[in-house]
Design a protein around this motif. Structure first.
Motif, mmCIF file in Angstrom:
data_model
loop_
_atom_site.group_PDB
_atom_site.id
_atom_site.type_symbol
_atom_site.label_atom_id
_atom_site.label_comp_id
_atom_site.label_asym_id
_atom_site.label_seq_id
_atom_site.Cartn_x
_atom_site.Cartn_y
_atom_site.Cartn_z
ATOM 1 N N ASN A 90 -12.848 -27.767 -32.067
ATOM 2 C CA ASN A 90 -13.367 -26.456 -32.450
ATOM 3 C C ASN A 90 -12.439 -25.325 -32.026
ATOM 4 O O ASN A 90 -12.712 -24.162 -32.315
ATOM 5 N N GLU A 97 -10.863 -23.118 -34.868
ATOM 6 C CA GLU A 97 -11.814 -22.199 -35.495
ATOM 7 C C GLU A 97 -12.041 -20.962 -34.632
ATOM 8 O O GLU A 97 -12.085 -19.834 -35.146
ATOM 9 N N GLN A 115 -8.971 -18.781 -34.743
ATOM 10 C CA GLN A 115 -8.896 -18.125 -36.049
ATOM 11 C C GLN A 115 -9.843 -16.933 -36.109
ATOM 12 O O GLN A 115 -9.481 -15.858 -36.615
ATOM 13 N N ASN A 116 -11.053 -17.096 -35.579
ATOM 14 C CA ASN A 116 -12.016 -15.995 -35.585
ATOM 15 C C ASN A 116 -11.543 -14.839 -34.717
ATOM 16 O O ASN A 116 -11.803 -13.668 -35.034
#
Length: 251
Positions: free
Chosen positions: A23, A26, A29-30
Protein backbone atom coordinates in the motif's frame (compact mmCIF):
# COMPACT_ATOMS: atom_id res chain seq x y z
CA UNK A 1 -6.43 0.50 23.19
CA UNK A 2 -5.94 3.90 21.51
CA UNK A 3 -3.37 4.95 24.14
CA UNK A 4 -1.47 1.72 23.52
CA UNK A 5 -1.44 2.41 19.77
CA UNK A 6 -0.11 5.92 20.27
CA UNK A 7 2.75 4.67 22.40
CA UNK A 8 3.61 1.40 20.71
CA UNK A 9 3.60 2.30 17.02
CA UNK A 10 6.30 4.52 15.50
CA UNK A 11 6.40 6.07 12.00
CA UNK A 12 9.06 3.63 10.78
CA UNK A 13 6.76 0.72 11.59
CA UNK A 14 3.92 2.34 9.67
CA UNK A 15 6.10 2.74 6.58
CA UNK A 16 7.37 -0.81 6.87
CA UNK A 17 3.84 -2.16 7.23
CA UNK A 18 2.55 -0.19 4.24
CA UNK A 19 5.35 -1.60 2.12
CA UNK A 20 4.70 -5.15 3.28
CA UNK A 21 1.01 -4.76 2.40
CA UNK A 22 1.89 -3.17 -0.98
CA UNK A 23 0.00 0.00 0.00
CA UNK A 24 3.06 2.23 0.21
CA UNK A 25 2.92 3.36 -3.43
CA UNK A 26 -0.72 4.41 -3.13
CA UNK A 27 -0.04 6.50 -0.02
CA UNK A 28 2.99 8.16 -1.62
CA UNK A 29 0.96 8.88 -4.74
CA UNK A 30 -1.80 10.51 -2.70
CA UNK A 31 0.78 12.69 -0.95
CA UNK A 32 2.11 13.78 -4.35
CA UNK A 33 -1.44 14.51 -5.49
CA UNK A 34 -1.92 16.74 -2.46
CA UNK A 35 1.27 18.63 -3.27
CA UNK A 36 0.02 19.19 -6.81
CA UNK A 37 -3.34 20.38 -5.53
CA UNK A 38 -1.77 22.74 -2.98
CA UNK A 39 0.44 24.32 -5.65
CA UNK A 40 -2.41 24.72 -8.15
CA UNK A 41 -4.71 26.15 -5.50
CA UNK A 42 -2.13 28.78 -4.54
CA UNK A 43 -1.53 29.70 -8.19
CA UNK A 44 -5.25 30.22 -8.78
CA UNK A 45 -5.99 31.93 -5.50
CA UNK A 46 -8.65 29.40 -4.51
CA UNK A 47 -9.84 29.17 -0.91
CA UNK A 48 -12.62 27.72 1.20
CA UNK A 49 -14.54 29.66 3.82
CA UNK A 50 -15.10 28.78 7.44
CA UNK A 51 -18.79 28.39 6.60
CA UNK A 52 -18.05 25.84 3.90
CA UNK A 53 -15.88 23.81 6.27
CA UNK A 54 -18.54 23.92 8.98
CA UNK A 55 -21.23 22.84 6.51
CA UNK A 56 -19.18 19.84 5.38
CA UNK A 57 -18.32 18.93 8.98
CA UNK A 58 -22.02 19.02 9.84
CA UNK A 59 -22.83 16.83 6.83
CA UNK A 60 -20.28 14.27 7.99
CA UNK A 61 -21.64 14.36 11.53
CA UNK A 62 -25.14 13.67 10.27
CA UNK A 63 -23.85 10.86 8.07
CA UNK A 64 -22.06 9.26 11.02
CA UNK A 65 -24.97 9.98 13.40
CA UNK A 66 -22.80 12.10 15.69
CA UNK A 67 -25.60 14.02 17.37
CA UNK A 68 -23.68 15.70 20.19
CA UNK A 69 -20.32 17.44 20.40
CA UNK A 70 -19.16 14.71 22.77
CA UNK A 71 -20.03 12.11 20.12
CA UNK A 72 -17.81 13.90 17.62
CA UNK A 73 -14.92 14.15 20.08
CA UNK A 74 -15.24 10.47 20.92
CA UNK A 75 -15.20 9.54 17.23
CA UNK A 76 -12.11 11.68 16.59
CA UNK A 77 -10.34 10.12 19.55
CA UNK A 78 -11.21 6.66 18.31
CA UNK A 79 -9.74 7.55 14.89
CA UNK A 80 -6.56 8.83 16.59
CA UNK A 81 -6.92 12.29 15.03
CA UNK A 82 -7.45 15.75 16.43
CA UNK A 83 -10.13 18.25 15.51
CA UNK A 84 -7.48 20.17 13.54
CA UNK A 85 -6.55 17.01 11.60
CA UNK A 86 -10.19 16.51 10.68
CA UNK A 87 -10.58 20.14 9.61
CA UNK A 88 -7.46 19.98 7.43
CA UNK A 89 -8.85 16.90 5.69
CA UNK A 90 -12.14 18.66 5.05
CA UNK A 91 -10.37 21.74 3.71
CA UNK A 92 -8.19 19.65 1.41
CA UNK A 93 -11.18 17.81 -0.07
CA UNK A 94 -13.16 21.02 -0.59
CA UNK A 95 -10.17 22.70 -2.25
CA UNK A 96 -9.71 19.68 -4.54
CA UNK A 97 -13.37 19.93 -5.56
CA UNK A 98 -13.06 23.66 -6.26
CA UNK A 99 -9.88 23.08 -8.26
CA UNK A 100 -11.54 20.38 -10.37
CA UNK A 101 -14.39 22.75 -11.18
CA UNK A 102 -12.00 25.61 -11.99
CA UNK A 103 -9.95 23.41 -14.32
CA UNK A 104 -12.57 21.35 -16.13
CA UNK A 105 -16.15 22.49 -15.57
CA UNK A 106 -16.27 24.14 -19.01
CA UNK A 107 -14.97 20.99 -20.69
CA UNK A 108 -17.37 18.46 -19.18
CA UNK A 109 -20.35 19.24 -21.41
CA UNK A 110 -18.21 19.28 -24.57
CA UNK A 111 -16.69 15.92 -23.64
CA UNK A 112 -20.11 14.47 -22.90
CA UNK A 113 -21.66 15.41 -26.23
CA UNK A 114 -18.58 14.39 -28.20
CA UNK A 115 -18.84 10.97 -26.56
CA UNK A 116 -22.61 10.80 -26.09
CA UNK A 117 -22.89 7.56 -28.06
CA UNK A 118 -20.90 5.78 -25.35
CA UNK A 119 -23.25 7.10 -22.66
CA UNK A 120 -26.43 5.68 -24.21
CA UNK A 121 -28.04 3.01 -22.06
CA UNK A 122 -30.30 0.05 -22.57
CA UNK A 123 -32.44 -1.85 -20.11
CA UNK A 124 -31.04 -5.29 -20.79
CA UNK A 125 -32.01 -8.89 -20.12
CA UNK A 126 -29.49 -11.62 -20.82
CA UNK A 127 -29.45 -15.41 -20.81
CA UNK A 128 -26.19 -17.39 -21.07
CA UNK A 129 -25.90 -21.14 -21.50
CA UNK A 130 -22.84 -23.27 -22.17
CA UNK A 131 -24.34 -25.43 -24.94
CA UNK A 132 -24.96 -24.13 -28.46
CA UNK A 133 -27.82 -26.56 -29.18
CA UNK A 134 -29.59 -25.55 -25.97
CA UNK A 135 -29.17 -21.87 -26.83
CA UNK A 136 -30.69 -22.45 -30.28
CA UNK A 137 -33.53 -24.51 -28.85
CA UNK A 138 -34.35 -21.85 -26.27
CA UNK A 139 -34.30 -19.21 -29.00
CA UNK A 140 -36.96 -21.07 -30.98
CA UNK A 141 -39.05 -21.82 -27.89
CA UNK A 142 -39.06 -18.16 -26.88
CA UNK A 143 -39.85 -17.06 -30.45
CA UNK A 144 -42.76 -19.51 -30.63
CA UNK A 145 -44.10 -18.42 -27.26
CA UNK A 146 -43.56 -21.84 -25.67
CA UNK A 147 -41.60 -20.21 -22.85
CA UNK A 148 -40.94 -16.59 -21.88
CA UNK A 149 -37.45 -15.13 -21.93
CA UNK A 150 -37.73 -14.54 -18.18
CA UNK A 151 -38.68 -18.14 -17.40
CA UNK A 152 -35.94 -19.48 -19.67
CA UNK A 153 -33.35 -17.33 -17.92
CA UNK A 154 -34.67 -18.40 -14.53
CA UNK A 155 -34.39 -22.07 -15.45
CA UNK A 156 -31.31 -22.33 -17.65
CA UNK A 157 -28.86 -19.44 -17.13
CA UNK A 158 -25.41 -20.57 -15.99
CA UNK A 159 -25.21 -17.79 -13.39
CA UNK A 160 -27.11 -18.24 -10.11
CA UNK A 161 -27.61 -14.52 -9.50
CA UNK A 162 -28.88 -13.86 -13.00
CA UNK A 163 -31.24 -16.83 -12.74
CA UNK A 164 -32.75 -15.28 -9.63
CA UNK A 165 -33.17 -12.02 -11.53
CA UNK A 166 -34.74 -13.84 -14.51
CA UNK A 167 -31.97 -12.48 -16.73
CA UNK A 168 -32.27 -8.86 -15.67
CA UNK A 169 -28.94 -7.01 -16.06
CA UNK A 170 -30.25 -3.49 -15.42
CA UNK A 171 -29.34 -0.25 -17.14
CA UNK A 172 -26.18 -0.86 -19.15
CA UNK A 173 -24.08 1.74 -20.95
CA UNK A 174 -22.93 1.12 -24.48
CA UNK A 175 -19.34 1.79 -23.42
CA UNK A 176 -19.19 -1.16 -21.00
CA UNK A 177 -20.46 -3.74 -23.51
CA UNK A 178 -18.01 -5.37 -25.98
CA UNK A 179 -18.10 -3.36 -29.20
CA UNK A 180 -19.33 -6.19 -31.44
CA UNK A 181 -22.22 -7.02 -29.10
CA UNK A 182 -23.09 -3.36 -28.45
CA UNK A 183 -23.41 -2.74 -32.18
CA UNK A 184 -26.09 -5.46 -32.32
CA UNK A 185 -28.11 -4.93 -29.14
CA UNK A 186 -28.25 -1.14 -29.51
CA UNK A 187 -29.56 -1.45 -33.06
CA UNK A 188 -32.51 -3.76 -32.29
CA UNK A 189 -36.06 -2.74 -31.42
CA UNK A 190 -37.29 -3.24 -27.85
CA UNK A 191 -38.48 -6.75 -26.95
CA UNK A 192 -36.81 -8.35 -29.99
CA UNK A 193 -34.97 -11.57 -29.17
CA UNK A 194 -31.28 -11.43 -30.08
CA UNK A 195 -28.85 -14.32 -30.46
CA UNK A 196 -27.44 -16.77 -29.90
CA UNK A 197 -24.11 -14.92 -29.82
CA UNK A 198 -20.98 -16.79 -28.78
CA UNK A 199 -18.36 -15.40 -26.37
CA UNK A 200 -15.87 -16.92 -23.96
CA UNK A 201 -18.66 -17.07 -21.38
CA UNK A 202 -20.92 -19.21 -23.53
CA UNK A 203 -23.90 -18.66 -25.83
CA UNK A 204 -25.92 -15.49 -25.19
CA UNK A 205 -29.52 -14.58 -25.80
CA UNK A 206 -30.41 -10.93 -25.28
CA UNK A 207 -33.59 -8.92 -24.99
CA UNK A 208 -33.63 -5.12 -24.77
CA UNK A 209 -36.53 -3.71 -22.80
CA UNK A 210 -35.83 -0.10 -23.75
CA UNK A 211 -33.26 2.43 -24.97
CA UNK A 212 -32.31 5.37 -22.74
CA UNK A 213 -30.76 8.32 -24.61
CA UNK A 214 -27.57 9.84 -23.25
CA UNK A 215 -28.31 12.42 -20.55
CA UNK A 216 -25.90 14.70 -18.70
CA UNK A 217 -27.25 14.13 -15.21
CA UNK A 218 -25.69 15.62 -12.09
CA UNK A 219 -24.14 12.26 -11.29
CA UNK A 220 -22.77 11.89 -14.82
CA UNK A 221 -21.33 15.42 -14.65
CA UNK A 222 -19.52 14.58 -11.41
CA UNK A 223 -18.14 11.33 -12.85
CA UNK A 224 -16.73 13.01 -15.96
CA UNK A 225 -15.33 15.91 -13.94
CA UNK A 226 -13.66 13.54 -11.48
CA UNK A 227 -12.16 11.41 -14.28
CA UNK A 228 -10.69 14.50 -15.94
CA UNK A 229 -9.32 15.70 -12.62
CA UNK A 230 -7.75 12.33 -11.78
CA UNK A 231 -6.05 12.13 -15.17
CA UNK A 232 -4.72 15.66 -14.69
CA UNK A 233 -3.45 14.78 -11.20
CA UNK A 234 -1.57 11.75 -12.54
CA UNK A 235 0.08 13.78 -15.28
CA UNK A 236 1.03 16.60 -12.91
CA UNK A 237 2.40 14.19 -10.30
CA UNK A 238 4.60 12.51 -12.92
CA UNK A 239 5.85 15.92 -14.01
CA UNK A 240 6.61 16.81 -10.40
CA UNK A 241 8.64 13.61 -9.97
CA UNK A 242 10.58 14.23 -13.19
CA UNK A 243 11.40 17.78 -12.12
CA UNK A 244 12.60 16.55 -8.75
CA UNK A 245 14.78 13.91 -10.39
CA UNK A 246 16.34 16.44 -12.77
CA UNK A 247 17.00 18.83 -9.90
CA UNK A 248 18.63 16.07 -7.84
CA UNK A 249 20.81 15.04 -10.79
CA UNK A 250 22.05 18.61 -11.22
CA UNK A 251 22.91 18.85 -7.53
Amino acid sequence: MNDVLKIAIVPEEIVSFLKSETNYKEVCQNILFQRVINRAVRERGLAVTTEEIEAEAERQRREKRLEKASDTLAWLADELISFDDWEIGIRNRLLAQKLAVALFSKEVETFFWQNSLGFEQIILYQLIVSDEKLAQELYYQIEEGEISFYDAAHLYDIDDNRRRRCGYEGKIERGVIPTNIAAIVFSKPAKELIGPLKTEQGYHLFMVEGLLPAELTTQRYKEILNNMFQQWLLAEAKSLVRSSQISSARD
